[in-house]
Design a protein around this motif. Structure first.
Motif, PDB file in Angstrom:
ATOM      1  N   TYR A   1       0.749  -1.142  -0.126  1.00 35.46           N
ATOM      2  CA  TYR A   1      -0.083  -0.117   0.162  1.00 35.46           C
ATOM      3  C   TYR A   1       0.786   1.328  -0.186  1.00 35.46           C
ATOM      4  N   ARG A   2       0.251   2.280  -0.695  1.00 35.69           N
ATOM      5  CA  ARG A   2       0.944   3.468  -0.613  1.00 35.69           C
ATOM      6  C   ARG A   2       2.350   3.525  -1.394  1.00 35.69           C
ATOM      7  N   GLY A   3       2.337   3.139  -2.478  1.00 33.66           N
ATOM      8  CA  GLY A   3       3.703   3.080  -3.139  1.00 33.66           C
ATOM      9  C   GLY A   3       4.786   2.292  -2.317  1.00 33.66           C
ATOM     10  N   PHE A   4       6.146   2.963  -2.414  1.00 29.96           N
ATOM     11  CA  PHE A   4       7.067   2.210  -1.767  1.00 29.96           C
ATOM     12  C   PHE A   4       7.006   2.356  -0.083  1.00 29.96           C
ATOM     13  N   ASN A   5       6.138   3.160   0.370  1.00 34.59           N
ATOM     14  CA  ASN A   5       5.624   3.541   1.754  1.00 34.59           C
ATOM     15  C   ASN A   5       5.417   2.276   2.463  1.00 34.59           C
ATOM     16  N   GLY A   6       4.726   1.427   1.639  1.00 29.91           N
ATOM     17  CA  GLY A   6       4.332   0.247   2.270  1.00 29.91           C
ATOM     18  C   GLY A   6       5.311  -0.479   2.708  1.00 29.91           C
ATOM     19  N   LEU A   7       6.407  -0.669   1.908  1.00 27.26           N
ATOM     20  CA  LEU A   7       7.701  -1.431   2.170  1.00 27.26           C
ATOM     21  C   LEU A   7       8.212  -0.773   3.393  1.00 27.26           C
ATOM     22  N   LEU A   8       8.108   0.055   3.665  1.00 32.40           N
ATOM     23  CA  LEU A   8       8.707   1.133   4.983  1.00 32.40           C
ATOM     24  C   LEU A   8       7.810   0.850   6.016  1.00 32.40           C
ATOM     25  N   THR A   9       6.767   0.880   5.743  1.00 33.19           N
ATOM     26  CA  THR A   9       5.609   0.761   7.056  1.00 33.19           C
ATOM     27  C   THR A   9       4.814  -0.665   7.223  1.00 33.19           C
ATOM     28  N   ASN A  10       5.444  -1.597   6.472  1.00 38.11           N
ATOM     29  CA  ASN A  10       4.722  -2.869   6.359  1.00 38.11           C
ATOM     30  C   ASN A  10       3.363  -2.961   6.083  1.00 38.11           C
ATOM     31  N   HIS A  11       2.729  -1.994   5.347  1.00 38.14           N
ATOM     32  CA  HIS A  11       1.401  -2.026   5.161  1.00 38.14           C
ATOM     33  C   HIS A  11       1.214  -3.025   3.935  1.00 38.14           C
ATOM     34  N   ILE A  12       1.177  -4.200   4.018  1.00 43.10           N
ATOM     35  CA  ILE A  12       1.107  -5.289   3.029  1.00 43.10           C
ATOM     36  C   ILE A  12      -0.118  -6.433   3.354  1.00 43.10           C
ATOM     37  N   ASP A  13      -0.773  -6.623   2.143  1.00 43.19           N
ATOM     38  CA  ASP A  13      -1.740  -7.588   2.485  1.00 43.19           C
ATOM     39  C   ASP A  13      -1.704  -8.643   1.445  1.00 43.19           C
ATOM     40  N   ASP A  14      -2.032 -10.163   1.778  1.00 46.21           N
ATOM     41  CA  ASP A  14      -2.196 -11.129   1.041  1.00 46.21           C
ATOM     42  C   ASP A  14      -3.233 -10.802  -0.048  1.00 46.21           C
ATOM     43  N   PHE A  15      -3.071 -11.086  -1.559  1.00 37.37           N
ATOM     44  CA  PHE A  15      -4.235 -11.023  -2.284  1.00 37.37           C
ATOM     45  C   PHE A  15      -4.740 -12.365  -2.798  1.00 37.37           C
ATOM     46  N   SER A  16      -5.926 -12.430  -3.113  1.00 37.25           N
ATOM     47  CA  SER A  16      -6.677 -13.365  -3.634  1.00 37.25           C
ATOM     48  C   SER A  16      -6.994 -13.135  -4.934  1.00 37.25           C
ATOM     49  N   PRO A  17      -7.748 -13.828  -5.724  1.00 33.38           N
ATOM     50  CA  PRO A  17      -8.387 -13.468  -6.958  1.00 33.38           C
ATOM     51  C   PRO A  17      -9.551 -12.484  -6.571  1.00 33.38           C
ATOM     52  N   ARG A  18     -10.190 -12.683  -5.476  1.00 34.54           N
ATOM     53  CA  ARG A  18     -11.330 -11.889  -4.922  1.00 34.54           C
ATOM     54  C   ARG A  18     -10.868 -10.524  -4.559  1.00 34.54           C
ATOM     55  N   SER A  19      -9.698 -10.282  -4.167  1.00 34.21           N
ATOM     56  CA  SER A  19      -9.174  -9.075  -3.765  1.00 34.21           C
ATOM     57  C   SER A  19      -9.057  -7.929  -4.720  1.00 34.21           C
ATOM     58  N   VAL A  20      -9.183  -8.419  -5.808  1.00 33.99           N
ATOM     59  CA  VAL A  20      -9.244  -7.337  -7.051  1.00 33.99           C
ATOM     60  C   VAL A  20     -10.613  -7.601  -8.101  1.00 33.99           C
ATOM     61  N   SER A  21     -11.543  -8.128  -7.131  1.00 30.00           N
ATOM     62  CA  SER A  21     -12.981  -8.167  -7.828  1.00 30.00           C
ATOM     63  C   SER A  21     -13.413  -6.615  -8.003  1.00 30.00           C
ATOM     64  N   ASN A  22     -14.085  -6.571  -9.164  1.00 30.58           N
ATOM     65  CA  ASN A  22     -15.021  -5.239  -9.207  1.00 30.58           C
ATOM     66  C   ASN A  22     -14.147  -3.978  -9.281  1.00 30.58           C
ATOM     67  N   ILE A  23     -12.820  -4.115  -9.574  1.00 33.99           N
ATOM     68  CA  ILE A  23     -12.203  -2.804  -9.577  1.00 33.99           C
ATOM     69  C   ILE A  23     -11.765  -2.407 -11.111  1.00 33.99           C
ATOM     70  N   ILE A  24     -12.068  -3.378 -12.120  1.00 38.22           N
ATOM     71  CA  ILE A  24     -11.281  -3.026 -13.354  1.00 38.22           C
ATOM     72  C   ILE A  24     -11.914  -1.556 -13.922  1.00 38.22           C
ATOM     73  N   GLY A  25     -13.178  -1.210 -13.663  1.00 39.04           N
ATOM     74  CA  GLY A  25     -13.767  -0.196 -14.051  1.00 39.04           C
ATOM     75  C   GLY A  25     -13.765   1.197 -13.044  1.00 39.04           C
ATOM     76  N   ARG A  26     -12.928   0.924 -11.954  1.00 38.12           N
ATOM     77  CA  ARG A  26     -12.899   1.946 -11.095  1.00 38.12           C
ATOM     78  C   ARG A  26     -11.503   2.706 -11.431  1.00 38.12           C
ATOM     79  N   GLY A  27     -11.780   4.209 -11.186  1.00 39.75           N
ATOM     80  CA  GLY A  27     -10.441   5.221 -11.176  1.00 39.75           C
ATOM     81  C   GLY A  27      -9.817   5.018 -10.003  1.00 39.75           C
ATOM     82  N   GLY A  28      -8.642   5.757  -9.965  1.00 41.14           N
ATOM     83  CA  GLY A  28      -7.784   5.615  -8.716  1.00 41.14           C
ATOM     84  C   GLY A  28      -7.106   4.411  -8.459  1.00 41.14           C
ATOM     85  N   THR A  29      -6.691   4.058  -7.190  1.00 44.02           N
ATOM     86  CA  THR A  29      -5.798   2.828  -7.104  1.00 44.02           C
ATOM     87  C   THR A  29      -6.361   2.241  -5.744  1.00 44.02           C
ATOM     88  N   ILE A  30      -6.803   0.865  -5.775  1.00 40.63           N
ATOM     89  CA  ILE A  30      -7.355   0.359  -4.534  1.00 40.63           C
ATOM     90  C   ILE A  30      -5.999   0.144  -3.589  1.00 40.63           C
TER      91      ILE A  30
END
Ligand code: ADP
Length: 326
Positions: A38-67
């Motif tokens: 999360y939040r660019g390279f910051n996530g590597l410094l703050t350990n903000h990291i999640d395991d992703f499954s196929p459903r973690s990216v459901s319903n985002i293809i049409g959304r602007g911005g970045t989850i």
């Protein structure tokens, strides 16, 4: 390569979510695990990291911005920051990373690769200002947003016999300006690339030469980079044009709306293609690469070689714009 990380960094662009989705699903389909950072390279410094499954990216293809959110991370520029990021990757079992962003983000990806975490970068920026690819994710959507807004502006500009000076995004390159300028029939297009030719004085001359008692409305498109470099902001430009031509002139700065919105077909498909290829490269054991499009093919380059390339100036498009805008 058992686990790959994915992050979005720098300025956001519509289609980043489609790229995250493609990277995630491609890697999972190739029997790798995926972690969202999360939040660019910051996530590597703050350990903000999640395991992703196929459903973690459901319903985002049409959304602007970045989850995954995006950020600038100055702490990542010195080598100590990069090494801290490498340590996080070791702790989290991240074997490689797909970095989605602009050329600043490519430099972070290169530094991580050089310190032992293989990275592949995907170009995503609304400005299309990256030389190693003909196309960057987000450009089409941003152009269409700017065009729709300019079309609306044109209605009122025409009704009132005014001149509209429209500032569009593009700090270092006038790609949005030249494309939307042509698409909306701008009388002049002021960008850094055409500074000597499309000057304010020339724009004024073109208005004076074109205006008649019956035809008295004009659109002038100006890129963000041009107003920054010449230190004449859009409002001052409008005042100058009004004083010289006698046509009532107003400035409109389109600003950050150009970054948002549902991504176009082109951006969704480009993001899906580049996401797939980036994962494929990591799987093949490649690193320190950036993917992109050249003459309708998907290509990849070593990151430093990509950063050294020079983008063309759109001379042909400017010639056409000048020829047909009077
Ligand atoms: P963009 O990727 O859109 O060009 P930036 O230039 O802000 O956006 O870069 C995004 C991030 O990439 C920075 O905040 C930083 O973490 C990293 N980055 C930028 N430049 C460098 C560099 N020279 N070396 C290492 N990392 C960099």
């Amino acid at each position: 390569m058992k686990t790959i990380g994915v992050l979005t960094s720098g300025g956001d662009a519509p289609g980043m979510n489609a790229a995250i989705r493609s990277v995630t699903r491609t890697a999972l389909a190739m029997d790798m695990s995926v972690k969202g950072i999360y939040r660019g390279f910051n996530g590597l410094l703050t350990n903000h990291i999640d395991d992703f499954s196929p459903r973690s990216v459901s319903n985002i293809i049409g959304r602007g911005g970045t989850i995954l959110y995006t950020a600038r991370c100055p702490e990542f520029i010195p080598i100590e920051g990069v090494r801290k990021g490498v340590q996080t990757c070791k702790n989290e079992g991240i074997d490689g990373i797909v970095v989605i962003g602009g050329d600043g983000s490519f430099r972070g990806a290169r530094d991580l690769s050089n310190e032992g975490v293989p990275c592949v970068a995907i170009p995503a920026t609304i400005d299309n200002d990256i030389a190693s690819t003909n196309y960057t994710i987000g450009f089409d959507t941003a152009m269409n947003t700017a065009m729709e807004l300019m079309d609306k502006l044109r209605d009122t500009t025409q009704s009132h016999d005014r001149c509209s000076i429209v500032e569009v995004m593009g700090r270092r390159a006038g790609y949005i300006a030249i494309h939307t300028g042509i698409a909306c029939g701008a009388n002049s297009i002021l960008t850094l690339e055409t500074k000597d030719d499309y000057t304010i004085d020339n724009a004024i001359k073109r208005i004076i030469n074109t205006k008649t008692n019956r035809y008295r409305h004009f659109i002038i498109v100006v890129s963000e980079g041009y107003t920054a470099e010449t230190k004449v902001d859009a409002n001052s430009l409008a005042k100058k044009i009004e004083a010289a031509t006698g046509i009532e002139s107003r400035a409109t700065i389109l600003g950050h709306v150009q970054r948002g919105g549902t991504p176009s077909v082109r951006d969704r498909v480009a993001a899906s293609q580049l996401g797939y290829r980036a994962v494929e490269l990591l799987k093949e054991g490649k690193e320190n690469r950036v993917v992109g499009f050249m003459k309708n093919s998907i290509v990849d380059y070593e990151i430093n070689a990509a950063l050294d390339m020079k983008k063309d100036n759109n001379d042909e498009l400017f010639k056409i714009a000048k020829t047909i805008s009077f």
